[in-house]
Design a protein around this motif. Structure first.
Motif, PDB file in Angstrom:
ATOM      1  N   VAL A 172     -39.715  27.816  -3.515  1.00 43.80           N
ATOM      2  CA  VAL A 172     -38.538  28.662  -3.312  1.00 43.80           C
ATOM      3  C   VAL A 172     -38.492  29.820  -4.319  1.00 43.80           C
ATOM      4  N   TYR A 199     -40.062  22.836  -5.371  1.00 47.26           N
ATOM      5  CA  TYR A 199     -40.252  23.351  -4.011  1.00 47.26           C
ATOM      6  C   TYR A 199     -40.680  24.829  -4.019  1.00 47.26           C
ATOM      7  N   LEU A 212     -33.409  29.906  -1.198  1.00 53.45           N
ATOM      8  CA  LEU A 212     -32.921  28.526  -1.316  1.00 53.45           C
ATOM      9  C   LEU A 212     -31.419  28.477  -1.050  1.00 53.45           C
ATOM     10  N   VAL A 247     -31.048  32.244  -4.749  1.00 50.34           N
ATOM     11  CA  VAL A 247     -30.421  30.920  -4.652  1.00 50.34           C
ATOM     12  C   VAL A 247     -28.973  31.094  -4.200  1.00 50.34           C
ATOM     13  N   PHE A 250     -34.786  27.663   2.828  1.00 46.00           N
ATOM     14  CA  PHE A 250     -35.140  26.304   2.394  1.00 46.00           C
ATOM     15  C   PHE A 250     -33.807  25.652   2.041  1.00 46.00           C
ATOM     16  N   VAL A 289     -33.677  17.524   2.698  1.00 44.52           N
ATOM     17  CA  VAL A 289     -34.262  18.867   2.738  1.00 44.52           C
ATOM     18  C   VAL A 289     -34.581  19.292   4.166  1.00 44.52           C
ATOM     19  N   GLU A 324     -37.117  22.163   5.425  1.00 44.41           N
ATOM     20  CA  GLU A 324     -38.064  23.130   4.881  1.00 44.41           C
ATOM     21  C   GLU A 324     -37.937  24.486   5.567  1.00 44.41           C
ATOM     22  N   SER A 325     -38.437  25.493   4.873  1.00 45.25           N
ATOM     23  CA  SER A 325     -38.384  26.866   5.356  1.00 45.25           C
ATOM     24  C   SER A 325     -39.570  27.167   6.264  1.00 45.25           C
ATOM     25  N   LEU A 373     -35.169  22.056  -8.553  1.00 46.02           N
ATOM     26  CA  LEU A 373     -35.584  22.444  -7.198  1.00 46.02           C
ATOM     27  C   LEU A 373     -36.583  23.594  -7.244  1.00 46.02           C
TER      28      LEU A 373
END
Length: 215
Positions: A102, A100, A21, A107, A47, A10, A12-13, A96
């Motif tokens: 998101v 997470y 995502l 997506v 992300f 991963v 991260e954002s 996900l």
């Protein structure tokens, strides 16, 4: 490692919640580290999750489904295995979103080669889960999904590209992608680059710009 259905890494954002995502799906014989090298170059609000395909290969690498290179049969793909992987990815997307911070409505899939074939299959089977697809060096395998009415795909946007001297997946196969997508009224951009089975720097620059505009 978390107990999600696919092993993954991963980035991260920069956003603490509701991040768009991006899921990276590598090609045959590779692993989650391959496309992850793109991650540091992509918009920081994304992300990014890079997944490892479920079937280990010898001596190393992984596959989303088997490809048989037996000369007597010619080259063929294990479509049943591919459909299983398609559904594993769809379930993974749900996991996900639950795991997470998101945005389930933003997506995107980015696939290379076999990962592209699976990205098309997921988006066309589960369009409600996907917003954008970046399809690199792959093609639409119509054996991996049953089409839905055009309206189901109205929100989808797809970027696809291919190398004109690709020695693994012929350029003629890739040229069918825009024809197929146009028939379904799916928004798409298609481009070719003078390379083999890989991503040219100008190709990466273009897909990055395309993706940024979609966020």
């Amino acid at each position: 490692m978390s107990q999600l259905s696919l092993h993954h890494i991963v980035r991260e954002s920069s956003l603490k919640e509701n991040a768009p995502l991006l899921i990276l799906l590598h090609g045959y014989g590779s692993d989650e580290n391959d496309l992850f090298s793109f991650a540091s170059e992509l918009p920081e609000e994304l992300f990014i999750v890079s997944a490892r395909a479920p079937y280990p290969m010898q001596p190393y690498g992984n596959a989303w489904y088997a490809i048989n290179f037996d000369a007597e049969k010619g080259k063929w793909s294990d479509n049943e295995q591919a459909i299983l992987s398609r559904d594993v990815i769809a379930k993974f997307i749900d996991e996900l979103i639950q795991t997470y911070p998101v945005n389930k409505d933003s997506v995107s899939l980015l696939g290379f080669s076999q990962g592209t074939i699976l990205s098309y299959a997921v988006a066309l089977t589960y369009p409600e889960k996907i917003k954008n697809v970046i399809a690199l060096s792959g093609y639409v395998n119509e054996d991996l999904f049953t089409l839905k009415p055009k309206e189901a795909y109205a929100h989808l946007d797809i970027y696809s590209s291919h190398g004109t001297v690709d020695q693994v997946i012929p350029i003629d196969w890739a040229r069918q992608n825009p024809v197929f997508l146009k028939a379904l009224d799916i928004k798409h951009k298609y481009n070719e680059f003078p390379v083999g089975h890989g991503v040219a720097p100008q190709n990466f620059y273009e897909l990055k710009k395309w993706l940024k505009n979609k966020l």
